[in-house]
Design an enzyme around this catalytic site. Structure first.
Site, PDB file in Angstrom:
ATOM      1  N   HIS A 192      26.718  31.491  54.097  1.00  0.00           N
ATOM      2  CA  HIS A 192      26.615  32.561  53.107  1.00  0.00           C
ATOM      3  C   HIS A 192      25.439  33.502  53.410  1.00  0.00           C
ATOM      4  O   HIS A 192      24.610  33.781  52.534  1.00  0.00           O
ATOM      5  CB  HIS A 192      26.481  31.953  51.718  1.00  0.00           C
ATOM      6  CG  HIS A 192      27.056  32.793  50.629  1.00  0.00           C
ATOM      7  ND1 HIS A 192      26.804  34.151  50.529  1.00  0.00           N
ATOM      8  CD2 HIS A 192      27.898  32.489  49.615  1.00  0.00           C
ATOM      9  CE1 HIS A 192      27.450  34.622  49.478  1.00  0.00           C
ATOM     10  NE2 HIS A 192      28.126  33.643  48.905  1.00  0.00           N
ATOM     11  N   HIS A 199      31.728  27.118  45.588  1.00  0.00           N
ATOM     12  CA  HIS A 199      30.856  26.805  46.719  1.00  0.00           C
ATOM     13  C   HIS A 199      30.350  25.353  46.726  1.00  0.00           C
ATOM     14  O   HIS A 199      29.169  25.097  46.947  1.00  0.00           O
ATOM     15  CB  HIS A 199      29.675  27.770  46.745  1.00  0.00           C
ATOM     16  CG  HIS A 199      30.039  29.186  47.109  1.00  0.00           C
ATOM     17  ND1 HIS A 199      31.127  29.511  47.865  1.00  0.00           N
ATOM     18  CD2 HIS A 199      29.438  30.368  46.806  1.00  0.00           C
ATOM     19  CE1 HIS A 199      31.191  30.830  48.027  1.00  0.00           C
ATOM     20  NE2 HIS A 199      30.193  31.371  47.380  1.00  0.00           N
ATOM     21  N   GLU A 208      31.784  36.260  55.089  1.00  0.00           N
ATOM     22  CA  GLU A 208      31.869  34.799  55.146  1.00  0.00           C
ATOM     23  C   GLU A 208      33.209  34.382  55.734  1.00  0.00           C
ATOM     24  O   GLU A 208      34.250  34.591  55.114  1.00  0.00           O
ATOM     25  CB  GLU A 208      31.750  34.217  53.729  1.00  0.00           C
ATOM     26  CG  GLU A 208      30.517  34.637  52.971  1.00  0.00           C
ATOM     27  CD  GLU A 208      30.730  34.571  51.450  1.00  0.00           C
ATOM     28  OE1 GLU A 208      30.811  33.463  50.915  1.00  0.00           O
ATOM     29  OE2 GLU A 208      30.836  35.635  50.809  1.00  0.00           O
TER      30      GLU A 208
END
Ligand code: GLA
Length: 346
Positions: free
Chosen positions: A175, A102, A310
């Protein structure tokens, strides 16, 4: 209908609110360009906050699993935190064992964005951030604007616009951690549909290997809607790799009708149905398997109390030549849009 700045916190984090006349209201903060709360009316018309998170905007500065944030530069895991682009090797920040998850140690979820309420776009807040060349190891100076809109037809639209001054890789997502019951007890009773029978295979460290697998008629198949918990206890190595739940990337059909949802989740308790529309090639289903209820959230978020859908490109695409490329060329404009659309179960 409104879009306004509602507060500035002690540490300078601003909170904005956007809403429509049907009772859908989102609060968005500049730290991580993240959704803070999202109120949706239930079947009785009462507002339900369907997002996990903290009481205050400052709360997100502590430990948190990317709650409702914009993720970048690259969502999901890049194996060994490295890739090669145009013959040049790039070493990225390692923040998930040897991998880059991420965006790295300080991804976009940890950056303060600059907010703007555009006067020509109703119920919209735009958040911009310029990521310097070399940030977390990624090449090119990347300028990003994320836009959140609540429409009159009950959609929360999230769009991403970006441009880089050098070739780079880019794969943003949001997210958001949802619980459509609003009580954050469990998502296992939520009904789920995903319009895909193919997932990308990931290894024991959840790194996509480059293989894809057809999951029709397996526990991973949501093409026929079913409660999330229905097959979650069926022994399978994929569940073992993902801490006993779903944490998988579903590949969407390129030729699908983009006017149709790629997924929906539904709570029979509140009647809230959330459809997902996107132009992205994939969607990650994550059932909060890393949560354990120890974070000081505004409602305790335990194991599998939340659901993330997501939208993204293929994870680890910068290391897998058979996956569609996530390279963003110098000067090229990146645009992507996802909408979460709310209604009440019929
Ligand atoms: C993603 C990943 C999960 C996990 C969470 C953050 O959704 O797919 O494996 O890392 O983020 O905790």
């Amino acid at each position: 209908m409104s879009a306004e700045k509602i507060s500035v916190g002690k540490t300078g984090i601003e909170t904005y609110s956007i809403s429509n006349d049907n009772g859908i209201k989102a609060e968005i903060i500049t730290y991580g360009a993240r959704l803070h709360r999202l109120f949706v009316p239930d079947k009785k018309g009462n507002p339900v906050d369907i997002l996990a998170g903290f009481d205050t905007a400052e709360g997100y500065k502590g430990e948190n699993p990317y709650f409702n944030a914009v993720i970048g530069r690259v969502a999901n895991r890049i194996g060994n935190a490295e890739f090669t682009l145009n013959g040049k090797y790039y070493k990225l920040a390692e923040n998930d064992g040897k991998n880059c998850l991420h965006g790295g140690k300080e991804g976009f979820d940890r950056k303060i964005f600059t907010a703007n309420l555009p006067c020509n776009k109703p119920n919209t807040v735009e958040l911009s951030y310029v990521s310097p060349d070399g940030e977390e190891g990624f090449p090119g100076k990347l300028s990003l604007t994320v836009s959140y809109t609540i429409t009159d037809d009950n959609a929360l639209k999230i769009s991403y616009k970006a441009v880089s001054d050098a070739d780079t890789v880019f794969n943003p997502t949001n997210h958001a951690y949802f619980n459509l019951d609003g009580d954050f007890m469990s998502v296992l009773d939520h009904e789920l549909f995903i319009d895909s029978d193919t997932i990308t295979v990931s290894d024991e460290n959840l790194i996509c290997t480059g293989e894809t697998v057809n999951v029709k008629n397996t526990p991973f198949d949501f093409t026929v809607p079913k409660p999330i918990g229905k097959d979650i206890k069926i022994p399978h190595v994929y569940f073992d790799n993902a801490r006993g739940g779903y944490d998988f990337n579903y590949v969407l059909d390129k030729s699908r009708n983009k006017k149709l949802p790629v997924a929906y989740a539904l709570s029979h308790k509140t009647g809230i149905k959330m459809e997902v529309y996107t132009d992205c090639p994939c969607i990650q289903l994550y059932t909060g398997n890393f949560l354990d209820g120890t974070l000081p959230c505004r409602r305790s978020c335990g194991y599998q109390s939340t659901l993330c859908l997501e939208t993204q490109s293929f994870p680890n695409a910068c290391n897998v030549s058979s996956f569609p490329s996530t390279v963003l060329k110098k000067g090229e404009e990146f645009f992507s849009e996802t909408a979460y659309v709310f209604s009440i179960e019929k």
